[in-house]
Design a protein around this motif. Structure first.
Motif, PDB file in Angstrom:
ATOM      1  N   LEU A   1     -16.186  -6.078  33.348  1.00  0.00           N
ATOM      2  CA  LEU A   1     -15.251  -6.846  32.527  1.00  0.00           C
ATOM      3  C   LEU A   1     -15.912  -7.367  31.259  1.00  0.00           C
ATOM      4  N   ASP A   2     -15.463  -6.855  30.131  1.00  0.00           N
ATOM      5  CA  ASP A   2     -15.911  -7.369  28.840  1.00  0.00           C
ATOM      6  C   ASP A   2     -15.237  -8.721  28.612  1.00  0.00           C
ATOM      7  N   VAL A   3     -15.858  -9.589  27.807  1.00  0.00           N
ATOM      8  CA  VAL A   3     -15.274 -10.918  27.582  1.00  0.00           C
ATOM      9  C   VAL A   3     -14.302 -10.914  26.403  1.00  0.00           C
ATOM     10  N   MET A   4     -14.751 -10.376  25.264  1.00  0.00           N
ATOM     11  CA  MET A   4     -13.895 -10.379  24.083  1.00  0.00           C
ATOM     12  C   MET A   4     -12.923  -9.204  24.164  1.00  0.00           C
ATOM     13  N   LEU A   5     -11.653  -9.531  24.455  1.00  0.00           N
ATOM     14  CA  LEU A   5     -10.637  -8.488  24.647  1.00  0.00           C
ATOM     15  C   LEU A   5      -9.356  -8.877  23.941  1.00  0.00           C
TER      16      LEU A   5
ATOM     17  N   VAL B   1     -13.135  -2.534  31.934  1.00  0.00           N
ATOM     18  CA  VAL B   1     -12.288  -3.259  30.993  1.00  0.00           C
ATOM     19  C   VAL B   1     -13.112  -3.524  29.740  1.00  0.00           C
ATOM     20  N   GLU B   2     -12.810  -2.796  28.709  1.00  0.00           N
ATOM     21  CA  GLU B   2     -13.638  -2.814  27.489  1.00  0.00           C
ATOM     22  C   GLU B   2     -12.815  -2.241  26.348  1.00  0.00           C
ATOM     23  N   ASP B   3     -12.744  -2.991  25.244  1.00  0.00           N
ATOM     24  CA  ASP B   3     -11.920  -2.516  24.130  1.00  0.00           C
ATOM     25  C   ASP B   3     -12.711  -1.687  23.125  1.00  0.00           C
ATOM     26  N   GLU B   4     -14.033  -1.681  23.239  1.00  0.00           N
ATOM     27  CA  GLU B   4     -14.805  -0.807  22.361  1.00  0.00           C
ATOM     28  C   GLU B   4     -14.896   0.558  23.025  1.00  0.00           C
ATOM     29  N   SER B   5     -14.147   1.522  22.455  1.00  0.00           N
ATOM     30  CA  SER B   5     -13.997   2.801  23.146  1.00  0.00           C
ATOM     31  C   SER B   5     -15.325   3.543  23.286  1.00  0.00           C
TER      32      SER B   5
ATOM     33  N   THR C   1     -25.836  -8.590  29.633  1.00  0.00           N
ATOM     34  CA  THR C   1     -25.749  -8.867  28.209  1.00  0.00           C
ATOM     35  C   THR C   1     -25.809  -7.552  27.440  1.00  0.00           C
ATOM     36  N   LYS C   2     -24.892  -7.407  26.488  1.00  0.00           N
ATOM     37  CA  LYS C   2     -24.911  -6.205  25.642  1.00  0.00           C
ATOM     38  C   LYS C   2     -25.919  -6.388  24.519  1.00  0.00           C
ATOM     39  N   PRO C   3     -26.697  -5.427  24.131  1.00  0.00           N
ATOM     40  CA  PRO C   3     -26.725  -4.075  24.714  1.00  0.00           C
ATOM     41  C   PRO C   3     -27.511  -4.082  26.033  1.00  0.00           C
TER      42      PRO C   3
END
Ligand code: CA
Length: 222
Positions: A53-57, A9-13, A102-104
């Motif tokens: 799961l990404d947080v900012m979506l 689940v990630e909006d950055e393709s 944590t990204k990256p």
């Protein structure tokens, strides 16, 4: 052997594509979702072995997705947070994330954590057992010697918590906090009441002694 399935689940393709390539290379089957609400629906409908799961979506943030997912399912979740989202990290673990990155992040580290959290997640192996008593947290069903036990939501939550802490004596206060939540205003008597319900449905029905009272301390399953 069947491939383990992972929901990304990630909006950055760019990130989700990268994860998909890496994970497929490691022989996982991947599904990608870029939207929080859609991800929640997919995660509720399908039994994945793990969710990244990404947080900012868009539409529903990752914390909210996790909170709603945990009302019914215990699919392992690794949360992805940006470096400065410390609060999300803590909240995520509080509401039932199994891990966070944590990204990256270094892909090797993520792969190691995925292996760790999917080790026991072949769906059947998700069953927790104590003698003939069997509890499946994903399907939220319990059985004794193959006979289904009909439990209410709270009864199941209480039984699950005791099963997750087999052989550990748990105090009434802890059970109240963990099963009913800190926002429950009531006495610990409610715990005794629900223990009685469980005993009526399990111990009395199957003529066993599964739930033990430890005087002055609390309850334990062993
Ligand atoms: Ca994002």
């Amino acid at each position: 052997m069947e491939k383990k399935s992972i929901l990304i689940v990630e909006d950055e393709s760019q990130i989700s594509r990268f994860l998909q390539l890496e994970l497929e290379h490691e022989n996982y089957a991947c599904t990608i979702c870029a939207d929080g609400r859609e991800a929640l629906n997919v995660a509720l409908e399908t039994d994945f072995d793990l969710i990244i799961l990404d947080v900012m979506l868009p539409s529903l943030n990752g914390i909210e997705v996790l909170r709603r997912l945990r009302q019914t399912k215990q699919t392992p979740v690794i949360i992805l947070t940006a470096r400065d989202q410390v609060v999300d990290k803590v909240t995520g673990l509080d509401i039932g994330a199994n891990d966070y990155m944590t990204k990256p992040f270094a892909i090797e580290e993520l792969l190691a954590r995925i292996r760790l959290h999917t080790k026991n997640s072949v769906h059947a192996a998700n069953n927790m057992t104590c003698g003939e008593l069997s509890v499946n947290p994903d399907a939220r069903v319990a059985s004794y010697a193959g006979h289904p036990i009909d439990l209410t939501k709270k009864e199941f939550d209480l039984l699950l918590y005791l099963m997750q802490h087999r052989n550990v004596v748990i105090s009434r206060e802890t059970l109240l906090d963990e099963v009913w939540g800190f926002d429950f205003y009531g006495s610990t008597n409610v715990v005794d009441v629900y223990i009685r319900y469980l005993r009526a449905k399990i111990d009395n029905t199957f003529k066993v002694e599964i739930i033990e009272t430890v005087r002055g301390s609390g309850y334990v399953i062993r």
